[in-house]
Write a protein that holds these residues in place. Structure first.
Motif, mmCIF file in Angstrom:
data_model
loop_
_atom_site.group_PDB
_atom_site.id
_atom_site.type_symbol
_atom_site.label_atom_id
_atom_site.label_comp_id
_atom_site.label_asym_id
_atom_site.label_seq_id
_atom_site.Cartn_x
_atom_site.Cartn_y
_atom_site.Cartn_z
ATOM 1 N N VAL A 346 49.605 24.816 40.800
ATOM 2 C CA VAL A 346 48.826 25.937 40.265
ATOM 3 C C VAL A 346 47.849 25.502 39.160
ATOM 4 C CG1 VAL A 346 49.102 28.046 38.895
ATOM 5 C CG2 VAL A 346 50.556 27.646 40.885
ATOM 6 N N ILE A 347 48.318 24.676 38.230
ATOM 7 C CA ILE A 347 47.447 24.272 37.117
ATOM 8 C C ILE A 347 46.268 23.462 37.635
ATOM 9 C CG2 ILE A 347 47.294 22.904 35.001
ATOM 10 C CD1 ILE A 347 50.218 23.461 34.484
ATOM 11 N N VAL A 348 46.581 22.490 38.489
ATOM 12 C CA VAL A 348 45.524 21.628 39.017
ATOM 13 C C VAL A 348 44.534 22.451 39.832
ATOM 14 C CG1 VAL A 348 45.039 19.632 40.451
ATOM 15 C CG2 VAL A 348 47.092 19.663 39.058
ATOM 16 N N SER A 349 45.053 23.435 40.585
ATOM 17 C CA SER A 349 44.169 24.281 41.389
ATOM 18 C C SER A 349 43.187 25.037 40.504
ATOM 19 C CB SER A 349 44.998 25.274 42.217
ATOM 20 O OG SER A 349 45.751 24.586 43.198
ATOM 21 N N GLN A 350 43.700 25.609 39.407
ATOM 22 C CA GLN A 350 42.815 26.347 38.492
ATOM 23 C C GLN A 350 41.773 25.414 37.866
ATOM 24 O OE1 GLN A 350 42.969 29.840 37.982
ATOM 25 N NE2 GLN A 350 40.961 29.402 37.064
ATOM 26 N N LEU A 351 42.197 24.211 37.516
ATOM 27 C CA LEU A 351 41.263 23.248 36.909
ATOM 28 C C LEU A 351 40.160 22.861 37.895
ATOM 29 C CD1 LEU A 351 43.838 20.900 35.098
ATOM 30 C CD2 LEU A 351 42.215 22.450 33.966
ATOM 31 N N LEU A 352 40.534 22.741 39.170
ATOM 32 C CA LEU A 352 39.534 22.383 40.185
ATOM 33 C C LEU A 352 38.577 23.548 40.402
ATOM 34 C CD1 LEU A 352 38.613 20.213 42.267
ATOM 35 C CD2 LEU A 352 40.036 21.389 43.955
ATOM 36 N N LYS A 353 39.147 24.749 40.462
ATOM 37 C CA LYS A 353 38.333 25.961 40.619
ATOM 38 C C LYS A 353 37.305 26.045 39.490
ATOM 39 C CE LYS A 353 37.753 30.391 42.011
ATOM 40 N NZ LYS A 353 37.785 31.247 40.859
ATOM 41 N N ASP A 354 37.731 25.682 38.280
ATOM 42 C CA ASP A 354 36.852 25.741 37.109
ATOM 43 C C ASP A 354 35.984 24.488 36.947
ATOM 44 O OD1 ASP A 354 37.838 28.233 36.519
ATOM 45 O OD2 ASP A 354 39.342 27.519 35.078
ATOM 46 N N LYS A 355 36.053 23.622 37.958
ATOM 47 C CA LYS A 355 35.240 22.385 37.978
ATOM 48 C C LYS A 355 35.507 21.471 36.778
ATOM 49 C CE LYS A 355 31.483 23.931 40.936
ATOM 50 N NZ LYS A 355 32.108 25.168 41.428
ATOM 51 N N LEU A 356 36.717 21.513 36.260
ATOM 52 C CA LEU A 356 37.083 20.621 35.154
ATOM 53 C C LEU A 356 37.633 19.298 35.674
ATOM 54 C CD1 LEU A 356 38.649 23.322 32.829
ATOM 55 C CD2 LEU A 356 36.449 22.158 32.536
ATOM 56 N N ILE A 357 37.986 19.277 36.965
ATOM 57 C CA ILE A 357 38.388 18.032 37.628
ATOM 58 C C ILE A 357 37.653 17.957 38.974
ATOM 59 C CG2 ILE A 357 40.679 17.979 36.554
ATOM 60 C CD1 ILE A 357 41.787 18.959 39.288
ATOM 61 N N GLU A 358 37.726 16.781 39.618
ATOM 62 C CA GLU A 358 37.087 16.587 40.918
ATOM 63 C C GLU A 358 38.127 16.120 41.930
ATOM 64 O OE1 GLU A 358 33.787 13.764 40.563
ATOM 65 O OE2 GLU A 358 33.731 14.201 38.422
ATOM 66 N N ALA A 359 37.737 16.149 43.197
ATOM 67 C CA ALA A 359 38.629 15.632 44.242
ATOM 68 C C ALA A 359 37.816 14.857 45.262
ATOM 69 C CB ALA A 359 39.361 16.781 44.923
ATOM 70 N N GLN A 360 38.436 13.815 45.837
ATOM 71 C CA GLN A 360 37.829 13.055 46.934
ATOM 72 C C GLN A 360 38.893 12.834 47.992
ATOM 73 O OE1 GLN A 360 35.970 9.353 45.741
ATOM 74 N NE2 GLN A 360 34.798 10.329 44.089
ATOM 75 N N SER A 361 38.469 12.693 49.248
ATOM 76 C CA SER A 361 39.448 12.385 50.290
ATOM 77 C C SER A 361 39.107 11.052 50.942
ATOM 78 C CB SER A 361 39.480 13.496 51.341
ATOM 79 O OG SER A 361 38.300 13.468 52.104
ATOM 80 N N HIS A 362 40.154 10.399 51.445
ATOM 81 C CA HIS A 362 39.971 9.094 52.080
ATOM 82 C C HIS A 362 40.720 9.039 53.395
ATOM 83 C CE1 HIS A 362 38.125 7.347 48.506
ATOM 84 N NE2 HIS A 362 39.035 7.979 47.809
ATOM 85 N N ASP A 363 40.089 8.349 54.338
ATOM 86 C CA ASP A 363 40.664 8.152 55.650
ATOM 87 C C ASP A 363 41.842 7.169 55.588
ATOM 88 O OD1 ASP A 363 40.193 8.249 58.687
ATOM 89 O OD2 ASP A 363 40.357 6.122 58.198
ATOM 90 N N ASN A 364 42.750 7.353 56.511
ATOM 91 C CA ASN A 364 43.968 6.558 56.611
ATOM 92 C C ASN A 364 43.719 5.045 56.689
ATOM 93 O OD1 ASN A 364 46.711 6.827 56.663
ATOM 94 N ND2 ASN A 364 46.859 7.021 58.874
ATOM 95 N N LEU A 365 42.653 4.667 57.392
ATOM 96 C CA LEU A 365 42.345 3.243 57.550
ATOM 97 C C LEU A 365 41.750 2.679 56.257
ATOM 98 C CD1 LEU A 365 42.808 1.461 59.972
ATOM 99 C CD2 LEU A 365 40.502 2.030 60.784
#
Ligand code: PLP
Length: 456
Positions: A346-365
């Protein structure tokens, strides 16, 4: 000789955990009762958790004292070392300065005992006899087994069936610390039997295993449940990582990092490293980028929706406001079992919603390319989960090279991969495939949700 490690004394183990809620501009929305859709109070958690942990779950205090007995247990492996990644920097020929905090030195090999120890401690204090839990990759189950053994508690672990098969040594480790381990879905619970009836070959998922462990705790008087990620008190305990890291950078005379990176399952090790640095942003006007790294086959932060959803597959938990792919989303059976959870804390979700943190995704390989490069340049073989953070660090270090700037990057090497050789073997024999998760699959899972939406 250049200093590779930054080491703290045991007396420098922090005395408090840091609670970011105190500093958040928008506080997390309340959990809802799925029956009434009304906000629920902390008392609803009483059948599952001891009072001390429920208090920590909702506290607004900025600092929470770490009990002496917990600090003493921490001293078995803490403070954990911080490394300057000279080998990786050289391999990448990057002007970036790369540091990592190594949590793999704990008895069970990851950051998980940072919360397992206090959770077992508070349960013991309140007279609990047995703790049930779930485990994906086996890291959490091992950590809790270790902690329960120390405090003389019985420990029942529901282990995602795929990992139970692939990672027998994790199971034996739990047995060595005295725990009982059951493959999930199992026929011991209503939730497990229901899944097995529909999907006899189900590889299981964290969501299913949570349903089983919660059911067992809710129906027994002397038994409580423990969760290794997602919840506020778990993140709170993990902030010991970032608090130590700040002391270490200060000790090394280094500037604070420009970028802080950690792999992301439910958010606990990400929170643990990044929240104390986010405090410097929120309170001290710094501008440190904090990036959560998730698998592209379970991309709740980068492709999920922010809305209320259940924490488990069977829908037994309160509704939580979070980034989610839908509570019955079952991700591809990638090796990073610890990152196969449908939602984010929940906390991390709110922080992401508020653009205070970022996220990136990476492929398995890509993440195994990163992990093997790391093992060959730094020596330590990372857990597949940790490879996601390494992949982000490498990407950012390469960008530094392209742009000709020297940034300071810190990432969390949250666990070693010494029990994950099957995963590396699959990589070397070409059995790890790129996995593209289609938009239809995400849409289908989210369309099934009948939980409340959150207005933008
Ligand atoms: C459990 C685990 C994770 C994922 O969980 P978080 O709560 O997101 O930290 C990542 N890496 C390792 C090594 C783990 O054991």
């Amino acid at each position: 000789m250049k200093n590779r490690k930054i080491i703290l004394e045991e007396s420098e183990i922090p005395e408090n955990w840091y609670n970011i809620i105190a500093d958040m501009p928008n506080k997390p929305l309340p959990p809802l009762n799925p029956g009434t859709m009304e906000p629920i109070g902390p008392e609803a958690l009483a059948p599952l958790f001891p009072e001390a942990l429920i208090k920590q779950e909702v506290t607004a205090d900025k600092w929470v004292t770490i009990p002496d007995e917990v600090r003493t247990m921490y001293s078995i492996w803490r403070p954990t070392p911080m490394y300057r990644a000279y080998g990786l920097e050289k391999a990448l020929d990057t002007p970036a300065k790369i540091y990592y905090k190594y949590e793999g030195v704990s008895p069970s090999g990851s950051h998980k005992p940072n919360t397992a120890i206090p959770q077992a401690y508070y349960n013991k204090q309140e007279g609990v006899k047995r703790i049930t839990t779930e485990t994906g990759a086996g890291q959490w189950g091992s950590a809790l087994s270790f902690a329960c053994q120390h405090f003389g508690l019985e420990c029942d672990v529901y282990m995602v069936r795929l990992s139970y098969k692939d990672k027998p040594y994790r199971k034996m480790m739990m047995n060595t610390w005295g725990a009982n381990v059951y493959p999930s879905p199992s026929d011991r619970t209503e939730a497990g039997r229901k899944i097995l009836a529909e999907f006899p070959d189900s590889p299981g998922s964290l969501g299913i295993a949570i349903s089983e462990a919660v059911e067992m705790a809710a129906t027994r008087e002397d038994t409580k449940y423990a969760l290794g990620s997602v919840l506020n008190h778990v993140k709170l305990h993990q902030t010991i990582i970032g608090l130590e890291a700040i002391k270490q950078l200060e000790k090394a005379g280094s500037d604070m990092p420009d970028i802080v990176i950690a792999p992301f399952g439910g958010g606990s090790n990400f929170a643990g490293l990044s929240f104390p640095f986010l405090r410097l942003n929120l309170e001290g006007g710094k501008n440190i980028r904090c990036i959560a790294s998730e698998p592209s086959s379970c991309p709740k932060l980068t492709r999920g929706v922010f809305r209320y959803d259940f924490g488990d597959t069977a829908g037994m938990t309160p509704l939580l406001p979070m980034y989610t792919l839908g509570h019955d989303f079952i991700p591809a059976p990638i090796h990073a079992g610890g990152l196969r959870y449908h939602g984010a804390g929940v906390i991390v979700s709110q922080l992401l919603k508020d653009k205070l943190i970022e996220a990136q995704s990476h492929d398995n390989l890509e993440i195994f390319d990163a992990g093997v490069l790391f093992a060959r340049s730094e020596g330590i073989i990372p857990a597949p989960e940790a490879n996601h953070g390494i992949a982000t660090a490498i990407k950012e270090a390469k960008r530094c090279k392209e742009e000709g700037v020297s940034k300071t990057i810190l990432f969390n090497l949250c666990g070693h991969g010494n029990f994950d050789m099957k995963a590396y073997d699959d990589y070397f024999s070409g059995n790890i495939k790129s996995h593209e998760l289609g938009q239809e699959e995400i849409d289908k899972s989210i369309a099934k949700l009948n939980t409340p939406e959150i207005p933008a």
